[in-house]
Design an enzyme around this catalytic site. Structure first.
Site, PDB file in Angstrom:
ATOM      1  N   ARG A  82      28.031  42.826  30.159  1.00 21.23           N
ATOM      2  CA  ARG A  82      27.568  43.769  29.231  1.00 21.23           C
ATOM      3  C   ARG A  82      28.183  43.090  27.819  1.00 21.23           C
ATOM      4  O   ARG A  82      27.224  43.168  26.871  1.00 21.23           O
ATOM      5  CB  ARG A  82      28.352  44.912  29.562  1.00 21.23           C
ATOM      6  CG  ARG A  82      28.201  46.282  28.527  1.00 21.23           C
ATOM      7  CD  ARG A  82      29.076  47.239  28.861  1.00 21.23           C
ATOM      8  NE  ARG A  82      28.923  48.372  27.853  1.00 21.23           N
ATOM      9  CZ  ARG A  82      29.991  48.310  26.904  1.00 21.23           C
ATOM     10  NH1 ARG A  82      31.010  47.628  26.758  1.00 21.23           N
ATOM     11  NH2 ARG A  82      29.991  49.272  25.939  1.00 21.23           N
ATOM     12  N   GLY A 127      35.796  26.588  41.129  1.00 19.96           N
ATOM     13  CA  GLY A 127      34.571  26.032  41.810  1.00 19.96           C
ATOM     14  C   GLY A 127      33.365  26.064  40.823  1.00 19.96           C
ATOM     15  O   GLY A 127      32.751  24.966  40.444  1.00 19.96           O
ATOM     16  N   THR A 149      38.395  35.631  38.749  1.00 14.68           N
ATOM     17  CA  THR A 149      38.657  35.741  40.123  1.00 14.68           C
ATOM     18  C   THR A 149      39.892  36.439  40.059  1.00 14.68           C
ATOM     19  O   THR A 149      40.835  36.542  39.615  1.00 14.68           O
ATOM     20  CB  THR A 149      38.866  33.945  40.515  1.00 14.68           C
ATOM     21  OG1 THR A 149      39.597  34.169  41.704  1.00 14.68           O
ATOM     22  CG2 THR A 149      39.852  33.449  39.587  1.00 14.68           C
ATOM     23  N   ASP A 157      42.276  35.936  42.066  1.00 12.34           N
ATOM     24  CA  ASP A 157      43.540  34.933  42.525  1.00 12.34           C
ATOM     25  C   ASP A 157      44.577  34.768  41.287  1.00 12.34           C
ATOM     26  O   ASP A 157      45.371  33.965  41.449  1.00 12.34           O
ATOM     27  CB  ASP A 157      42.968  33.696  43.345  1.00 12.34           C
ATOM     28  CG  ASP A 157      42.546  34.288  44.787  1.00 12.34           C
ATOM     29  OD1 ASP A 157      43.039  35.135  45.168  1.00 12.34           O
ATOM     30  OD2 ASP A 157      41.860  33.132  45.219  1.00 12.34           O
ATOM     31  N   GLY A 217      43.994  35.845  49.144  1.00 10.18           N
ATOM     32  CA  GLY A 217      44.624  34.833  48.416  1.00 10.18           C
ATOM     33  C   GLY A 217      44.845  33.703  49.591  1.00 10.18           C
ATOM     34  O   GLY A 217      45.650  33.371  50.271  1.00 10.18           O
ATOM     35  N   ALA A 269      58.129  45.108  48.531  1.00  7.77           N
ATOM     36  CA  ALA A 269      58.232  44.636  49.903  1.00  7.77           C
ATOM     37  C   ALA A 269      59.531  44.005  50.056  1.00  7.77           C
ATOM     38  O   ALA A 269      60.324  43.678  49.111  1.00  7.77           O
ATOM     39  CB  ALA A 269      57.039  43.575  49.801  1.00  7.77           C
ATOM     40  N   VAL A 305      38.306  45.051  50.670  1.00  3.27           N
ATOM     41  CA  VAL A 305      38.631  46.229  49.589  1.00  3.27           C
ATOM     42  C   VAL A 305      39.177  45.801  48.343  1.00  3.27           C
ATOM     43  O   VAL A 305      39.071  46.206  47.293  1.00  3.27           O
ATOM     44  CB  VAL A 305      39.510  47.345  50.203  1.00  3.27           C
ATOM     45  CG1 VAL A 305      39.031  48.111  51.426  1.00  3.27           C
ATOM     46  CG2 VAL A 305      40.956  46.917  50.595  1.00  3.27           C
TER      47      VAL A 305
HETATM   48  P1  ATP Z   1      36.529  31.912  43.700  1.00  2.00           P
HETATM   49  O1  ATP Z   1      37.804  31.819  43.097  1.00  2.00           O
HETATM   50  O2  ATP Z   1      36.348  33.484  43.547  1.00  2.00           O
HETATM   51  O3  ATP Z   1      36.091  31.571  45.112  1.00  2.00           O
HETATM   52  P2  ATP Z   1      34.940  30.039  42.531  1.00  2.00           P
HETATM   53  O4  ATP Z   1      33.976  29.671  41.501  1.00  2.00           O
HETATM   54  O5  ATP Z   1      35.950  28.985  42.938  1.00  2.00           O
HETATM   55  O6  ATP Z   1      35.287  31.384  42.789  1.00  2.00           O
HETATM   56  P3  ATP Z   1      33.467  28.316  44.586  1.00  2.00           P
HETATM   57  O7  ATP Z   1      32.870  28.896  45.857  1.00  2.00           O
HETATM   58  O8  ATP Z   1      34.553  27.504  44.806  1.00  2.00           O
HETATM   59  O9  ATP Z   1      33.839  29.839  43.988  1.00  2.00           O
HETATM   60  O10 ATP Z   1      32.329  27.868  43.598  1.00  2.00           O
HETATM   61  C1  ATP Z   1      31.220  28.574  43.356  1.00  2.00           C
HETATM   62  C2  ATP Z   1      29.920  27.433  43.373  1.00  2.00           C
HETATM   63  O11 ATP Z   1      30.389  26.656  42.282  1.00  2.00           O
HETATM   64  C3  ATP Z   1      29.922  26.619  44.600  1.00  2.00           C
HETATM   65  O12 ATP Z   1      29.169  27.511  45.538  1.00  2.00           O
HETATM   66  C4  ATP Z   1      28.909  25.655  43.869  1.00  2.00           C
HETATM   67  O13 ATP Z   1      27.759  25.896  43.957  1.00  2.00           O
HETATM   68  C5  ATP Z   1      29.728  25.257  42.549  1.00  2.00           C
HETATM   69  N1  ATP Z   1      30.694  24.311  42.819  1.00  2.00           N
HETATM   70  C6  ATP Z   1      31.585  24.234  43.394  1.00  2.00           C
HETATM   71  N2  ATP Z   1      32.580  22.961  43.482  1.00  2.00           N
HETATM   72  C7  ATP Z   1      31.633  22.314  42.815  1.00  2.00           C
HETATM   73  C8  ATP Z   1      31.490  20.648  42.607  1.00  2.00           C
HETATM   74  N3  ATP Z   1      32.672  20.027  42.896  1.00  2.00           N
HETATM   75  N4  ATP Z   1      30.443  20.359  41.933  1.00  2.00           N
HETATM   76  C9  ATP Z   1      29.277  21.217  41.650  1.00  2.00           C
HETATM   77  N5  ATP Z   1      29.203  22.118  41.904  1.00  2.00           N
HETATM   78  C10 ATP Z   1      30.407  22.876  42.577  1.00  2.00           C
END
Ligand code: ATP
Length: 325
Positions: free
Chosen positions: A26, A109, A131, A133, A176, A192, A256
């Site tokens: 938003r 990621g 995230t 975490d 986590g 805890a 949840v």
């Molecule tokens: P969360 O912390 O909630 O898991 P995140 O962004 O770390 O979130 P990931 O599943 O690790 O979640 O990454 C999300 C997407 O980012 C992946 O499905 C992929 O499409 C892309 N991605 C992750 N690592 C790479 C990489 N090394 N190179 C290119 N794309 C990536």
């Protein structure tokens, strides 16, 4: 390098969803429109980008979403985007839709993917950390973490009532995979007796001896919070029963913790970071994450943001143990 004027931007959510993503969407959409930009929503993260799931958003597209968990843009994990052909397809869709920049709301990621778009084609991307975490380098907090901790805490408070009444040991598994952030926070906030996190070794013999010693001193209930990536709550409970002879109960809180209405803190953080991400793109920033350090928002290199975050878990762990006396 000459800065290309930003007129049309893309926005996507990627990786695991978390509360506050909608508040951020938003904020991005309305600030961008306020600044005279066009905004396109990309549905289902990088997979949607590869598939061309791109739709213009207007100020009404984001009405009444501030208080909802999840993400109206949907999210996905895309293995295709991890490959060069997938990234090339994504780049073509970016060009076909005339996008001058991209805002990626997600975790580590997702930022790795964003960083590649800059490295390969110098396409400007700004990441917004979201995230549960809270494990992103270069920012004190991530969107969603505060709500997730409060959700887990709400459950643990209720379990404590039963633990005290029934005089039982409860082993509670929280989310986590690689970080004990949620376990540490709810361990402290929920009183805890012990926690198990992947950042530190745990010793079942010592834990069982503490429980027996506590029992002799009149301690009637015991709560152990386990981060899912560190151990299985069921296995921990089984071992404690075998070693102490006391009955144990297991609760796995699971998904949840990802959902629900975002807390005020998460809404404020999401709104501030989203607004700043747009301003960064307009100012010619690229390959950055918007991070918050000591309440100030700053630009953090994505290459730094994707490095493992170093946190001092020992200080909080010791506090939890002392207070469990
Ligand atoms: P969360 O912390 O909630 O898991 P995140 O962004 O770390 O979130 P990931 O599943 O690790 O979640 O990454 C999300 C997407 O980012 C992946 O499905 C992929 O499409 C892309 N991605 C992750 N690592 C790479 C990489 N090394 N190179 C290119 N794309 C990536």
């Amino acid at each position: 390098m000459k800065i290309k004027k930003i007129k049309r931007i893309g926005l996507l959510t990627s990786g695991g969803d978390c509360p506050g993503m909608n508040a951020c969407i938003r904020s991005v959409v309305r600030i961008a429109i306020f600044k005279g930009l066009e905004v396109c929503g990309i549905f289902k993260g990088y997979q949607g980008l590869i598939e061309g799931q791109v739709k213009p958003l207007n100020r009404r597209s984001v009405s009444n979403i501030l208080s909802y968990g999840g993400t109206i843009l949907k999210t996905a994990r895309s293995s295709e985007f991890k490959s060069l052909p997938g990234q090339k397809r994504a780049k073509s869709v970016i060009e076909e839709n005339g996008l001058d920049g991209l805002i990626v709301i997600g975790g580590g990621g997702s930022f790795r993917g964003a960083h590649l778009l800059w490295q390969r084609w110098k396409f400007p991307v700004i990441g917004v950390p979201a995230t549960i975490d809270n494990d992103i380098n270069g920012t004190d907090s991530t969107i969603g973490a505060d709500t997730a901790v409060n959700t887990a805490l709400y459950a643990i408070d209720k379990i404590r009532d039963t633990a005290t009444s029934l005089e039982r040991i409860f082993v509670i598994e929280v989310m986590g995979r690689e970080t004990g952030y949620i376990a540490l926070q709810v361990g402290l906030a929920g009183g805890a007796e012990d926690i198990i996190i992947s950042e530190r070794r745990y010793n079942i013999d010592k834990m069982s001896a503490d429980i027996r010693a506590g029992h002799k001193k009149g301690k009637v209930s015991w709560i152990i919070v386990v981060a899912e990536g560190a151990a299985s709550a069921a296995e921990v409970a089984g071992k404690i029963t075998r070693k102490t002879g006391f009955e144990t109960r297991v609760t796995v809180l699971g998904h949840v913790q990802r959902g629900g209405s975002p807390s005020a803190d998460d809404r404020v953080l999401a709104t501030r970071l989203g607004a700043k991400a747009v301003e960064f793109l307009i100012a010619g920033q690229a390959d950055k994450m918007v991070g918050v350090v000591d309440s100030r928002i700053k630009a953090v290199d994505l290459s730094y943001a994707i490095k493992k975050k170093k946190v001092d878990t020992e200080t909080l762990y010791k506090l939890i143990r002392i207070l469990a006396l």
